[in-house]
Design an enzyme around this catalytic site. Structure first.
Site, mmCIF file in Angstrom:
data_model
loop_
_atom_site.group_PDB
_atom_site.id
_atom_site.type_symbol
_atom_site.label_atom_id
_atom_site.label_comp_id
_atom_site.label_asym_id
_atom_site.label_seq_id
_atom_site.Cartn_x
_atom_site.Cartn_y
_atom_site.Cartn_z
ATOM 1 N N HIS A 70 -0.907 1.785 -2.090
ATOM 2 C CA HIS A 70 -0.807 3.066 -1.383
ATOM 3 C C HIS A 70 0.423 3.143 -0.481
ATOM 4 C CE1 HIS A 70 -3.128 0.807 1.791
ATOM 5 N NE2 HIS A 70 -2.349 1.516 2.594
ATOM 6 N N ASP A 100 -5.474 -1.249 -5.669
ATOM 7 C CA ASP A 100 -4.535 -1.015 -4.568
ATOM 8 C C ASP A 100 -3.571 -2.184 -4.390
ATOM 9 O OD1 ASP A 100 -3.378 0.553 -2.560
ATOM 10 O OD2 ASP A 100 -4.625 -0.322 -0.985
ATOM 11 N N SER A 172 -0.987 -2.666 6.182
ATOM 12 C CA SER A 172 -1.344 -2.741 4.765
ATOM 13 C C SER A 172 -0.279 -3.491 3.979
ATOM 14 C CB SER A 172 -1.503 -1.335 4.183
ATOM 15 O OG SER A 172 -2.629 -0.693 4.720
#
Length: 220
Positions: A70, A100, A172
């Site tokens: 993402h 992801d 992330s």
């Protein structure tokens, strides 16, 4: 006794940092039409994420970088920034939307962390090495709260390690490591219903799922 325990924890943290931070990078994507860059950045500059320089063959350096899909799945351009402020253009080699996970590559070798199936246990002390809020590589520590979390609704395929170490936007793609600096997983998600900030319930994709999907991508 309290002083001894605090000193031991501080020593452990500094050793973990020394063993890992050179293998964690900031990921800087440019998204078409992104109009909220902030901090005076040009239009199209998207929020920063993190990445892990990794190797599956035991090498000490690598050109390949793991990150969260993402972070880069809308990018028309990606650059990475190292711990010592070097900037490299990166290519998106592979995106796995169902987990992801994404893999980037650059033209230079950087210190890497081995990607293996590393055992983890609830209560184990761990650290997240990442780039929260785009401030640069930093470390937060806590414990493993649970293993094998799935069906949380983040991704189609999930195998998460739940942790209470602080994780925030920009983290992330960062590394979750144990006290020996071994890679346990990749920071991927924050569980919160009110705001996209740390609430002490955070998730990293397990090293076993990372390794399985990376191996699948290389065998295609």
């Amino acid at each position: 006794m309290g002083f001894i325990a605090a000193s031991a924890a501080a020593d452990h943290g500094s050793k973990t940092w020394d063993r890992t931070h050179r293998s964690v990078v900031s990921v800087m994507p440019t998204w078409p039409g992104f109009d909220r860059p902030g901090f005076g950045a040009p239009k199209g500059t998207a929020p920063e994420g993190s990445g892990i320089v990794f190797s599956v063959a035991g090498g000490q350096t690598s050109k390949e970088i793991l990150t969260a899909a993402h972070v880069v799945n809308k990018a028309k351009k990606v650059r990475i920034r190292t711990f010592d402020e070097q900037i490299f253009d990166a290519q998106v080699r592979w995106i796995d939307g169902v987990t992801d996970i994404a893999v980037l590559s650059i033209d230079s070798q950087l210190p890497s962390l081995p990607l293996t199936e590393t055992a983890a246990s609830p209560g184990e002390h761990v650290c997240a090495i990442a780039n929260p809020f785009g401030l640069g590589t930093s470390m937060s520590c806590g414990v493993i709260s649970a293993l094998n979390r799935s069906n949380l609704g983040f991704n189609e395929i999930e195998d998460f390690i739940q942790i209470d170490a602080a994780v925030n936007p920009g983290s992330s793609g960062g590394a979750l490591v144990d006290s020996e600096g071994q890679l346990l997983g990749m920071i991927a998600a924050i569980f919160t219903k009110e705001a996209d900030i740390d609430a002490g319930v955070n998730f990293a994709i397990s090293s076993s799922l990372l390794l399985a999907r990376v191996n699948q991508s290389q065998n295609r």
